[in-house]
Design a protein around this motif. Structure first.
Motif, PDB file in Angstrom:
ATOM      1  N   ASP A 251      64.475 -72.148 -69.436  1.00 19.94           N
ATOM      2  CA  ASP A 251      63.302 -71.259 -69.104  1.00 19.94           C
ATOM      3  C   ASP A 251      62.491 -70.886 -67.813  1.00 19.94           C
ATOM      4  O   ASP A 251      63.004 -72.339 -67.090  1.00 19.94           O
ATOM      5  CB  ASP A 251      62.459 -71.986 -69.449  1.00 19.94           C
ATOM      6  N   PRO A 252      62.884 -69.609 -67.024  1.00 16.54           N
ATOM      7  CA  PRO A 252      62.908 -68.900 -67.381  1.00 16.54           C
ATOM      8  C   PRO A 252      63.795 -68.104 -68.497  1.00 16.54           C
ATOM      9  O   PRO A 252      64.206 -67.327 -69.314  1.00 16.54           O
ATOM     10  CB  PRO A 252      62.243 -67.798 -66.611  1.00 16.54           C
ATOM     11  N   ASP A 253      65.238 -67.869 -67.296  1.00 16.80           N
ATOM     12  CA  ASP A 253      66.472 -67.460 -67.742  1.00 16.80           C
ATOM     13  C   ASP A 253      67.312 -68.770 -66.914  1.00 16.80           C
ATOM     14  O   ASP A 253      67.656 -69.551 -66.571  1.00 16.80           O
ATOM     15  CB  ASP A 253      66.188 -66.208 -67.737  1.00 16.80           C
ATOM     16  N   GLU A 254      68.376 -68.553 -67.630  1.00 22.54           N
ATOM     17  CA  GLU A 254      70.143 -69.230 -67.806  1.00 22.54           C
ATOM     18  C   GLU A 254      70.655 -68.582 -65.063  1.00 22.54           C
ATOM     19  O   GLU A 254      70.622 -69.802 -64.706  1.00 22.54           O
ATOM     20  CB  GLU A 254      71.213 -68.856 -68.142  1.00 22.54           C
ATOM     21  N   GLU A 255      70.756 -67.504 -65.211  1.00 22.14           N
ATOM     22  CA  GLU A 255      70.341 -67.447 -64.053  1.00 22.14           C
ATOM     23  C   GLU A 255      69.363 -67.988 -62.669  1.00 22.14           C
ATOM     24  O   GLU A 255      70.247 -68.664 -61.452  1.00 22.14           O
ATOM     25  CB  GLU A 255      70.313 -65.455 -63.800  1.00 22.14           C
TER      26      GLU A 255
ATOM     27  N   GLY B 130      74.273 -70.468 -59.953  1.00 20.95           N
ATOM     28  CA  GLY B 130      74.688 -70.543 -58.382  1.00 20.95           C
ATOM     29  C   GLY B 130      75.833 -72.060 -58.693  1.00 20.95           C
ATOM     30  O   GLY B 130      76.169 -72.851 -58.161  1.00 20.95           O
ATOM     31  N   ALA B 131      75.063 -72.731 -59.743  1.00 23.40           N
ATOM     32  CA  ALA B 131      75.369 -74.278 -60.470  1.00 23.40           C
ATOM     33  C   ALA B 131      77.489 -74.126 -60.478  1.00 23.40           C
ATOM     34  O   ALA B 131      77.805 -73.018 -60.503  1.00 23.40           O
ATOM     35  CB  ALA B 131      74.682 -74.791 -60.388  1.00 23.40           C
ATOM     36  N   PRO B 132      78.038 -75.353 -59.767  1.00 24.53           N
ATOM     37  CA  PRO B 132      79.585 -75.238 -60.052  1.00 24.53           C
ATOM     38  C   PRO B 132      80.084 -75.209 -61.712  1.00 24.53           C
ATOM     39  O   PRO B 132      79.074 -75.666 -62.241  1.00 24.53           O
ATOM     40  CB  PRO B 132      79.712 -76.517 -59.942  1.00 24.53           C
ATOM     41  N   PRO B 133      80.614 -74.742 -62.462  1.00 27.85           N
ATOM     42  CA  PRO B 133      80.769 -74.402 -64.011  1.00 27.85           C
ATOM     43  C   PRO B 133      80.931 -75.780 -64.436  1.00 27.85           C
ATOM     44  O   PRO B 133      80.428 -76.034 -65.700  1.00 27.85           O
ATOM     45  CB  PRO B 133      82.395 -73.393 -63.979  1.00 27.85           C
ATOM     46  N   ALA B 134      81.732 -76.760 -63.522  1.00 33.09           N
ATOM     47  CA  ALA B 134      81.292 -78.330 -64.457  1.00 33.09           C
ATOM     48  C   ALA B 134      80.149 -78.945 -64.391  1.00 33.09           C
ATOM     49  O   ALA B 134      80.422 -79.458 -65.779  1.00 33.09           O
ATOM     50  CB  ALA B 134      82.722 -78.816 -63.527  1.00 33.09           C
TER      51      ALA B 134
ATOM     52  N   ARG C  60      64.527 -76.438 -67.727  1.00 33.59           N
ATOM     53  CA  ARG C  60      63.650 -76.270 -66.761  1.00 33.59           C
ATOM     54  C   ARG C  60      64.280 -76.432 -65.355  1.00 33.59           C
ATOM     55  O   ARG C  60      63.377 -74.850 -64.543  1.00 33.59           O
ATOM     56  CB  ARG C  60      62.080 -76.225 -66.369  1.00 33.59           C
ATOM     57  N   GLN C  61      64.698 -76.942 -64.356  1.00 28.69           N
ATOM     58  CA  GLN C  61      65.422 -77.130 -63.845  1.00 28.69           C
ATOM     59  C   GLN C  61      66.717 -77.204 -63.338  1.00 28.69           C
ATOM     60  O   GLN C  61      66.256 -78.912 -63.849  1.00 28.69           O
ATOM     61  CB  GLN C  61      63.667 -77.618 -62.401  1.00 28.69           C
ATOM     62  N   VAL C  62      67.757 -77.237 -62.589  1.00 30.63           N
ATOM     63  CA  VAL C  62      68.556 -77.906 -62.547  1.00 30.63           C
ATOM     64  C   VAL C  62      68.706 -78.674 -60.491  1.00 30.63           C
ATOM     65  O   VAL C  62      68.016 -78.136 -60.156  1.00 30.63           O
ATOM     66  CB  VAL C  62      69.732 -77.815 -62.852  1.00 30.63           C
TER      67      VAL C  62
END
Length: 83
Positions: free
Chosen positions: A8-12, A17-21, A78-80
């Motif tokens: 939320d609101p979307d994946e991007e 920009g976060a590492p895939p792992a 919501r936030q990482v």
């Protein structure tokens, strides 16, 4: 409807920009949160109790904030923050 999670609101916006792992760890923990919410809020979309519950979850390499909305049967990521 069945329990699920979504960005939320979307994946991007949330994990762009976060590492895939790291993203894989976030999504794994999100799956666990969905299973827990489904077990805790048995009445799901008919839930009439207190408002949504938000919290932070820690995963290897960082953390993320989420919000549980029983009436939507959804855990919103919501936030990482990763380090």
């Amino acid at each position: 409807m069945s329990w699920h999670w979504e960005y939320d609101p979307d994946e991007e916006h949330v994990v762009g920009g976060a590492p895939p792992a790291f993203v894989a760890e976030v999504e794994k923990r999100a799956d666990e949160l969905v299973r827990a919410a489904e077990a805790f809020y048995l009445d799901g979309s008919a839930y009439q109790g207190e408002g949504p519950k938000g919290n932070d979850a820690f995963v290897p390499g960082g953390m993320f904030g989420y919000l549980v909305l029983p009436r939507h049967e959804c855990v919103y990521l919501r936030q990482v923050t990763y380090w």
